[in-house]
Structures are given as structure tokens and as C-alpha cells.
Design an enzyme around this catalytic site. Structure first.
Site, PDB file in Angstrom:
ATOM      1  N   HIS A 105       0.821  -1.219   0.000  1.00  0.00           N
ATOM      2  CA  HIS A 105       0.000   0.000   0.000  1.00  0.00           C
ATOM      3  C   HIS A 105       0.849   1.260   0.000  1.00  0.00           C
ATOM      4  O   HIS A 105       2.044   1.233   0.294  1.00  0.00           O
ATOM      5  CB  HIS A 105      -0.917   0.028   1.226  1.00  0.00           C
ATOM      6  CG  HIS A 105      -0.165   0.164   2.525  1.00  0.00           C
ATOM      7  ND1 HIS A 105       0.607  -0.845   3.040  1.00  0.00           N
ATOM      8  CD2 HIS A 105      -0.057   1.205   3.393  1.00  0.00           C
ATOM      9  CE1 HIS A 105       1.159  -0.441   4.180  1.00  0.00           C
ATOM     10  NE2 HIS A 105       0.781   0.806   4.409  1.00  0.00           N
ATOM     11  N   ARG A 114       4.446   5.978  14.407  1.00  0.00           N
ATOM     12  CA  ARG A 114       4.574   6.587  13.075  1.00  0.00           C
ATOM     13  C   ARG A 114       3.959   7.982  13.087  1.00  0.00           C
ATOM     14  O   ARG A 114       2.869   8.171  13.656  1.00  0.00           O
ATOM     15  CB  ARG A 114       3.852   5.735  12.033  1.00  0.00           C
ATOM     16  CG  ARG A 114       4.158   6.163  10.606  1.00  0.00           C
ATOM     17  CD  ARG A 114       3.402   5.340   9.591  1.00  0.00           C
ATOM     18  NE  ARG A 114       2.141   5.966   9.237  1.00  0.00           N
ATOM     19  CZ  ARG A 114       1.149   5.371   8.578  1.00  0.00           C
ATOM     20  NH1 ARG A 114       1.271   4.101   8.213  1.00  0.00           N
ATOM     21  NH2 ARG A 114       0.044   6.023   8.299  1.00  0.00           N
ATOM     22  N   ASP A 117       0.319   4.815   2.158  1.00  0.00           N
ATOM     23  CA  ASP A 117      -0.480   5.119   3.346  1.00  0.00           C
ATOM     24  C   ASP A 117      -1.727   5.959   3.039  1.00  0.00           C
ATOM     25  O   ASP A 117      -1.637   7.007   2.398  1.00  0.00           O
ATOM     26  CB  ASP A 117       0.383   5.848   4.394  1.00  0.00           C
ATOM     27  CG  ASP A 117       1.440   4.920   4.970  1.00  0.00           C
ATOM     28  OD1 ASP A 117       1.150   3.730   5.178  1.00  0.00           O
ATOM     29  OD2 ASP A 117       2.572   5.386   5.202  1.00  0.00           O
TER      30      ASP A 117
HETATM   31  C1  SIN Z   1       2.987   0.973   7.929  1.00  0.00           C
HETATM   32  O1  SIN Z   1       3.206   2.136   8.258  1.00  0.00           O
HETATM   33  O2  SIN Z   1       2.302   0.681   6.971  1.00  0.00           O
HETATM   34  C2  SIN Z   1       3.666  -0.131   8.736  1.00  0.00           C
HETATM   35  C3  SIN Z   1       5.066  -0.278   8.307  1.00  0.00           C
HETATM   36  C4  SIN Z   1       5.831  -1.216   9.205  1.00  0.00           C
HETATM   37  O3  SIN Z   1       5.340  -1.614  10.269  1.00  0.00           O
HETATM   38  O4  SIN Z   1       6.957  -1.559   8.856  1.00  0.00           O
END
Ligand code: SIN
Length: 274
Positions: free
Chosen positions: A100, A265, A102
């Protein structure tokens, strides 16, 4: 651009670089300008040994734009702009396990994301990033001409409904974002073309019969996931990845169950794809 205040080591010819010589909690203006240039050049940057807390993490993200609030997952108390990324022995799914970009279901999908992990499994838990510039460039001229000008529906409903129940989210009555975006977008800063459909959110190509749409999307899923467009990152405690959602797709590998992998994040707002 010459890098004078940071060291940038490419990891593959097409995508990904490790960056050394900067403390992301206290970057200088010159370092930020060089990080921005490296981000546009390499699409995803990796940093080691970064002791970020939520405030310094958000401050770093804000150097690149306003912060985005996730439409489905709640942030920690007092930090709505932070998305916890966490999996352990009780998890039934993890964030980002399907290819994906984000929150591409937003009308203005995020420009980029900055992920900081503080707990990593003993082995596994890598993230794979794929360059959508490389994927676009590799298409035949006839296929580029066919895809250019098409649009596709990105729907948050399919992926987000019920997803964060385990974090106490009751989403009854909630509407998730959906948006129509060009299948091929032009990166607003580099002017390069990228493929902007992904398995997690894109449900159909507008104007095609369902079976036609499925066939084209199926081809694109296979094409975009070819290993030669990828870089794979092995996390350590206090590593950071900073990726450009306009130019890459990514997938988080959940091969470490029942171990714990955890971090935060920060996501930076973007603009409407064109
Ligand atoms: C994400 O932000 O899609 C998760 C990425 C990850 O956990 O490495």
C-alpha cells in the site's frame, strides 16, 4: 545535490538510502535541506540509533509539512497525530501487511511517513519498499499510454472497518474516506510519473467493466511487486524509516509472531494526486 552535512549511502540503484551523521531530534536547517533532497532522490531513507520521543518525532515530521491524523486508528493520549505500530503474541493482524501507499483513500493522501521502532523481534519484521517510479518506467509505451488518464477508486471502508476493535475502537456509524485518484500520478516535486494504485485501498478502475478492472489491477499488483523495484529494510531498535508515499508502496512482513514489534509513526499531509 552534494551532501555536505549528512552521509547518504544508496542501498539499491533505484530506491532506498541509509543516512548517517544526523540526530533527527536536533537536525540543522542545512541537514534538513539535504534530507529533503535525499528523500526526493531515493524515495525512502533509513536512519539508525535515533532516540526520538513523541515530541521530537512530531517536530521532525513537521519540518516537511503539517501532520496527518489517521482516519481509523487512535493515537496515544495527547498525540492524535501519532499512529502506534504494534504487534505481539495477542495480535490478530498488523499494520501494513498488504502492499500500500499510506491512507491513499484520503482525498489528499499523505506526502510521507516517518516510522520509529523501539522494540524489534529477534529476527524478521522487515519492511519492503517498492519504487513506483521504477515500476512505471518499466511499462511498455503502449501500456503507459493506456493507463495515463484513467482514474481509480480508493476505499477505506474495505480495510478499516472493524480493524481497530482490539484497540477499543467502535466504528459503528463511522464513514471511512474514499477518493478517486489518477492511476498514474505526477509527483508534485520531482515531476516524475508513478503508479498510484495499491492492493490495500484500490477497489476498481473507473469506467471499466468489473472483470476488465480486475484484470488490469491484477496485472499492476504483480508488476508493482517485482523484486527489482524493491529495497528491504532490517530494523534495529531506534531505527527510523522516512518514505515518500507519492513514489513508493510498502509492505510490513509479519513473519515474527509471537514476538513483539513496536513503535510510532508520524504521517505528513499531502495534496490531491494529479
Ligand atoms: C505501515 O506504516 O504501513 C507499517 C510499516 C511497518 O510496520 O513496517
Amino acid at each position: 545535490m552534494a551532501y555536505d552535512t549528512i552521509e547518504v549511502k544508496p542501498m539499491t540503484p533505484r530506491i532506498g538510502a541509509e543516512v548517517f551523521g544526523v540526530d533527527l531530534a536536533r537536525p540543522t536547517n542545512r541537514q534538513l535541506a539535504e534530507i529533503h533532497a535525499a528523500f526526493l532522490e531515493h524515495q525512502v531513507l533509513f536512519f539508525r540509533g535515533q532516540a526520538l520521543d513523541p515530541d521530537s518525532h512530531k517536530r521532525f515530521g513537521r519540518h516537511f509539512g503539517e501532520l496527518h491524523v489517521h482516519p481509523a486508528a487512535p493515537g496515544p493520549e495527547g498525540h492524535p497525530e501519532i499512529l502506534p505500530i504494534h504487534a505481539d503474541a495477542k495480535s490478530r493482524h498488523v499494520n501494513g501487511e498488504v502492499w500500500h501507499s499510506d491512507v491513499s483513500c484520503d482525498a489528499e493522501p499523505p506526502l510521507g511517513s516517518v516510522l520509529h521502532l523501539t522494540i524489534v523481534p529477534p529476527v524478521g519484521g522487515d519492511t519492503v519498499f517498492a519504487s513506483m517510479y521504477a515500476a512505471y518506467d518499466a511499462l511498455s509505451e503502449r501500456m503507459k499510454a493506456y493507463l495515463d488518464g484513467l482514474t481509480a477508486l480508493h476505499d477505506g471502508e474495505r480495510f478499516y472497518r472493524g480493524r481497530y476493535e482490539d484497540r477499543g475502537v467502535d466504528d459503528a456509524g463511522k464513514t471511512y474516506p474514499r477518493a478517486i485518484h489518477p492511476v498514474i500520478r505526477t509527483h508534485p516535486e520531482t515531476g516524475r510519473k508513478t503508479i498510484f494504485v495499491n492492493r490495500m485501498f484500490t477497489t476498481r478502475i473507473v469506467g471499466l467493466a468489473r472483470d476488465e478492472s480486475e484484470a488490469i489491477l491484477g496485472f499492476l499488483w504483480e508488476h508493482c511487486a517485482k523484486p527489482e523495484y524493491q529495497v528491504r529494510f532490517r530494523w534495529a531498535e531506534n531505527s527510523v524509516a522516512f518514505w515518500d508515499n507519492r513514489a513508493v508502496q510498502h509492505q510490513a512482513l509479519w513473519d515474527y509472531f509471537p514476538h513483539t514489534r513496536s513503535g510510532l509513526r508520524v504521517t505528513i499531509k499531502g495534496d490531491a494526486p494529479r
